[in-house]
Design an enzyme around this catalytic site. Structure first.
Site, short mmCIF file in Angstrom:
data_model
loop_
_atom_site.label_atom_id
_atom_site.label_comp_id
_atom_site.label_asym_id
_atom_site.label_seq_id
_atom_site.Cartn_x
_atom_site.Cartn_y
_atom_site.Cartn_z
N LYS A 201 0.82 -1.21 0.00
CA LYS A 201 0.00 0.00 0.00
C LYS A 201 0.86 1.27 0.00
O LYS A 201 0.59 2.21 -0.76
CB LYS A 201 -0.94 -0.01 1.21
CG LYS A 201 -1.93 1.14 1.22
CD LYS A 201 -2.95 1.00 2.33
CE LYS A 201 -2.37 1.25 3.69
NZ LYS A 201 -3.39 1.43 4.75
N SER B 168 8.63 10.00 10.73
CA SER B 168 7.42 9.72 9.95
C SER B 168 7.78 9.72 8.47
O SER B 168 8.19 10.75 7.92
CB SER B 168 6.35 10.78 10.22
OG SER B 168 5.31 10.69 9.27
N ASP C 203 3.42 -0.33 11.81
CA ASP C 203 2.15 -0.89 11.36
C ASP C 203 1.96 -2.33 11.81
O ASP C 203 0.84 -2.84 11.80
CB ASP C 203 2.05 -0.83 9.83
CG ASP C 203 1.83 0.58 9.33
OD1 ASP C 203 1.30 1.41 10.09
OD2 ASP C 203 2.18 0.86 8.17
N ARG D 26 -6.30 -3.12 10.70
CA ARG D 26 -5.26 -3.92 11.33
C ARG D 26 -5.75 -4.60 12.60
O ARG D 26 -5.38 -5.74 12.90
CB ARG D 26 -4.02 -3.07 11.60
CG ARG D 26 -3.40 -2.53 10.32
CD ARG D 26 -1.99 -2.06 10.48
NE ARG D 26 -1.56 -1.29 9.31
CZ ARG D 26 -1.13 -1.80 8.17
NH1 ARG D 26 -1.05 -3.12 8.05
NH2 ARG D 26 -0.78 -1.03 7.17
#
Length: 437
Positions: free
Chosen positions: A55, A200, A348, A425
């Protein structure tokens, strides 16, 4: 189960026939009951998972191709709604983005030719879409745009994005609570040395995209290394981007189209398949064509510390990204600690790592994970709910989590239902718990 059984630290050199044919779809173990999907453990798991396109890379492939002057064909593009939001926003800006399934074509144009949108750019649930587009649009003089999204996205912090862009001369306005919607007025930007306060990849990418059109060089330094898909792709497209003294230094300039690009398999999705194989008592699974970018494989390094029976077989690079197959078998996991400096490279995957900790022997500690509170949901709070319901002993604070596992998922408590809070998730974590426990 016949054939070679992986041992800790193995490196597999050739295809193992014991891994068998592709896995049956998980839906065969699932019943739909209105909004409730039920997952139950099968007796055995064996086979190969082939993943959709990553993604993060898919977003960048669309946006950077749109900034180049010419067409790019993209294969294996993620078909998720987040990536579709990026494609639709680009169409609103006058770009031709066409395709179906996983094959797409982007007819790129120089940023000066992008058209002001006539309506707000709806980024849906995608923070990546909003942050990356903000960086690009801030450098388009005369363009005004509103970037908005769903209720979840409108709760996510954006001050960390606006502050470095303003150092380049960008005009970014937010609501009084520093959250979306964002109002962008394109300006002529100047070079600067940017020191990010948060590691980030999305903010770093936004600054680099703005810097492509600045009047002077832009330097970006982050407190810890974050994923570097943008940097790899920019270099492949001819950008003058180099790493010096721990900072990325960019000279403004145009991008050349890639002509053809294939998105490798999503390592974040791979983490769920690998974890399921490790947790299930009778499992031997391979996950093929995975992006093995070192900045995305922190989760695998953590699992190896937990005594996971995993191995990696590298293959040819895809689009500048290292790729390969991850092989995983049922494992007796042990606890480990995840330090704050590891978090950017497994942010993630922290939810699935926490689920593994709930099945491990011993107490695992996750430090410096406050970022989980500002994802699609408050994932830290959701993990406390899920792992506690499974029977683990759990303690938590603003940016830390401590889980004492139950010594195997066979010892988990049954959960009649779990609400993931519209967070994909957390939904996948609950599904893995049902399929393994």
């Amino acid at each position: 189960m016949n054939g070679h059984h992986l041992q800790r630290g193995d490196t597999v050199q050739e295809q193992n026939p014991a891994y068998g044919p592709p896995l049956s779809p998980p839906s065969q173990k699932m019943q739909s009951m209105d909004n409730l999907q039920q997952f139950c453990r099968p007796n055995r798991l064996a086979g190969t998972l082939t993943l959709p396109g990553d993604k993060s890379i898919s977003h960048r492939a669309l946006l950077l191709s749109a900034l180049a002057d010419g067409p790019t064909t993209i294969e294996n593009l993620s078909d998720g709604e987040d990536v579709q939001a990026t494609a639709q926003c680009l169409r609103q800006l006058g770009l031709a983005v066409t395709g179906s399934g996983s094959a797409w074509t982007v007819h790129g144009r120089p940023l000066a030719q992008w058209q002001p949108p006539t309506t707000a750019l709806n980024c849906g649930n995608s923070g990546t879409t909003m942050r990356l587009l903000c960086g690009a649009l801030a450098a388009r003089p005369g363009l005004q745009a509103t970037l908005t999204g769903d209720r979840s996205l409108q709760l996510r912090p954006m001050a960390r994005l606006a502050a470095p862009l303003r150092q380049l001369g960008a005009e970014v306005q937010m609501a009084t609570d520093e959250r979306p919607p964002l109002e962008i007025v394109g300006r002529a930007l100047h070079g600067a040395e940017i020191v990010l306060t948060v590691a980030s990849a999305q903010v770093k990418t936004a600054v680099l995209l703005a810097g492509l059109h600045a009047s002077g060089p832009v330097s970006v330094r982050e407190p810890l290394p974050s994923r570097d898909h943008t940097e790899r792709m920019l270099v492949a497209m001819g950008a003058d981007l180099r790493q010096r003294d721990g900072a990325w230094q960019l000279q403004p300039g145009p991008l050349r189209p890639l002509a053809a690009y294939r998105v490798p398999g999503d390592p974040s999705s791979a983490a769920f398949g690998v974890a399921l194989a490790l947790l299930h008592p009778q499992a031997q699974v391979s996950v093929a064509q995975v992006c093995l970018n070192p900045t995305r494989m922190g989760w695998l390094r953590v699992l190896q510390r937990m005594a996971a029976v995993v191995a990696v077989r590298p293959s040819a690079d895809i689009g500048g990204e290292p790729c390969g197959t991850v092989l995983a078998s049922s494992s007796a996991l042990v606890a480990t600690d995840v330090a704050g400096d590891e978090v950017p490279q497994c942010i993630d995957e922290l939810p699935i790592l926490a689920l593994c900790a709930a099945a491990a022997c011993g107490t695992s500690r996750f430090l410096g994970i406050g970022e989980l509170r500002v994802k699609e949901s408050d994932r830290l709070a959701a993990l406390v709910r899920l792992t506690t319901a499974l029977g683990a002993q759990v303690r938590s604070g603003p940016d830390w989590l401590e889980i004492t596992g139950v010594g195997g998922c066979a010892n988990w408590s049954a959960i009649p239902a779990f609400d993931p809070g519209l967070d994909h998730r957390m939904a996948l974590c609950a599904a893995v718990a049902g399929l393994a426990g």
